[in-house]
Enzyme design. Structure first.
Site, PDB file in Angstrom:
ATOM      1  N   ASP A   1     106.960 156.806 -12.418  1.00 63.48           N
ATOM      2  CA  ASP A   1     107.086 157.216 -13.902  1.00 63.48           C
ATOM      3  C   ASP A   1     105.816 157.114 -14.759  1.00 63.48           C
ATOM      4  O   ASP A   1     105.833 156.941 -15.737  1.00 63.48           O
ATOM      5  CB  ASP A   1     107.971 155.979 -14.500  1.00 63.48           C
TER       6      ASP A   1
ATOM      7  N   SER B   1     106.204 155.811 -21.119  1.00 60.78           N
ATOM      8  CA  SER B   1     105.845 154.388 -21.636  1.00 60.78           C
ATOM      9  C   SER B   1     106.985 153.482 -20.795  1.00 60.78           C
ATOM     10  O   SER B   1     107.893 153.949 -20.101  1.00 60.78           O
ATOM     11  CB  SER B   1     106.601 154.351 -23.177  1.00 60.78           C
TER      12      SER B   1
ATOM     13  N   HIS C   1     108.729 161.689 -10.182  1.00 61.47           N
ATOM     14  CA  HIS C   1     109.111 161.446 -11.523  1.00 61.47           C
ATOM     15  C   HIS C   1     107.934 161.041 -12.455  1.00 61.47           C
ATOM     16  O   HIS C   1     107.550 159.830 -12.478  1.00 61.47           O
ATOM     17  CB  HIS C   1     110.011 160.391 -11.438  1.00 61.47           C
TER      18      HIS C   1
END
Length: 395
Positions: A287, A291, A61
């Site tokens: 991630d 952001s 991811h």
């Protein structure tokens, strides 16, 4: 050819002290002793003393193009560069789009993935972004999965989040069903990668889909499940039903917990083990380059961080050093578990015939010493030795 001599080997299961022979982009053999002196082929020997060999990390991811923009154009985070991934031990990465599917799109994500592949990484992607219906490269989700090699599913589809466009359950179920069928036809995972926001509905859409459709639980892959105890409870329940959930790592888990209540990976993994669940039910991703916005109770933006794949090793090290979880168990979350879920048949394990993706760690500190991706050395002594096309020679 490369020969790793007498190195503590985790496949991720501990194998003992082994020799590991690599040729081109494959692991050729793993044995107690390998003699290459009679082959007549030049072999680079790597001394394994004081090191641990583990599978290359899978970060499933990652915002390859950058993410953000929730506080205006100047808050768009930058694209990732090759060495930012390799110096974190990542040899396989899956790209996603997030809130912004307009300023960035799937064709740009596919192009970035292909560029990183050319530079030495293994790359895949999810098609789509937060909002439904799914934006695609061709005219359908099923066709994207069948026609485009790098597309392995859809995502990150947002639920329980004020930025998701308020999808209906029918839209969610139809998208997940198309991903499932496309995966079947293409021989791919066909998963729906799901961003779970801070909203109180949490995993309600997934639970409803399991009750009202025939889509298997393993086709739903929710992430950010560390946000709070209530969400983790629902993720654990999903795992007990046979599902897999994902935890977003942090470079400073204690600080992140203090700021927004996100539960450190080490504690999530310990909860899984204490519940008697198969450790393959939990994965960890970064991630990366996305952001990490923080909103107040009125959904007003407060501040922003940027994700990094360095969080993966932090999570593993903390699990070992602070929770006394065996290394071979902690490693699964970033190696064999995502490979199994995402059907990466030659990734996630150190095994003859598998891709030559390895990370060598210091056996005492577990810090990264060497990274080998598809047989090519990318990092030595913790420093990148291969750079992306437009990188300066610094990390």
């Amino acid at each position: 050819m490369k020969l790793l001599k007498q190195i503590a080997t985790y496949a991720p299961e501990y194998q003992g002290i082994k020799d590991i022979l690599l040729a081109n982009d494959k692991i050729i053999a793993i044995a107690d002793q390998i003699d290459t002196s009679i082959t007549g082929v030049e072999v680079e020997e790597i001394d394994g003393s004081g090191k641990v060999a583990v599978p290359g990390f899978i970060d499933s991811h990652f915002h390859l193009l950058g993410g953000g923009g929730e506080n205006g154009f100047h808050n768009r985070t930058p694209e990732v560069q090759l060495s930012q991934l390799t110096t974190a031990g990542v040899t396989t990465v899956v790209g996603v789009l997030g809130t912004d599917g307009v300023g960035r799109d799937d064709m740009a994500l596919l192009s970035k993935a292909r560029g990183l592949e050319t530079e030495g990484m293994t790359t895949y992607m999810y098609v789509g972004n937060y909002r439904l219906p799914v934006e695609t490269i061709t005219d359908s989700v099923i066709k994207d999965l069948m026609a485009i090699d790098k597309v392995i599913g859809i995502g990150e589809i947002a639920i329980a989040d004020h930025r998701n466009g308020a999808p209906t359950f029918a839209e969610f179920a139809h998208a997940a069903a198309d991903a499932r069928v496309g995966g079947l036809l293409a021989g791919k995972a066909g998963v729906t990668n799901i961003h779970v926001g801070p909203g109180k509905s949490r995993l309600a859409f997934i639970k409803q889909a399991l009750e009202e459709t025939d889509i298997p639980v393993t086709n739903f892959y929710p992430t950010h499940c560390e946000r709070n105890e209530e969400l983790l409870d629902e993720a654990i329940a999903l795992a007990k039903a046979g599902g897999v959930f994902d935890i977003t790592g942090s470079e400073n888990p204690d600080q992140t917990y203090e700021l927004d209540g996100s539960i450190p990976f080490r504690q999530c993994l310990k909860r899984v083990l204490d519940e008697g669940l198969d450790p393959d039910c939990i994965t960890m991703t970064s991630d990366g380059q996305g952001s990490l916005p923080i909103f107040d109770e009125n959904n007003h933006f407060v501040q922003m961080g940027v994700g990094s794949s360095k969080s993966l090793l932090v999570g593993v090290k903390e699990s070992v050093q602070r929770e006394n979880i065996p290394l071979e168990i902690a490693l699964r979350a970033i190696t064999s578990a995502p490979a199994k879920l995402l059907k990466f048949t030659n990734k996630g394990q150190l095994k003859a015939g598998f891709d030559a993706d390895l990370v060598l760690l210091d056996e005492t500190t577990l810090s990264i010493d060497t990274v080998i991706a598809k047989g090519e050395t990318m990092v030595e002594k913790g420093v990148a030795v291969k750079w992306g096309t437009f990188e300066q020679n610094e990390v």
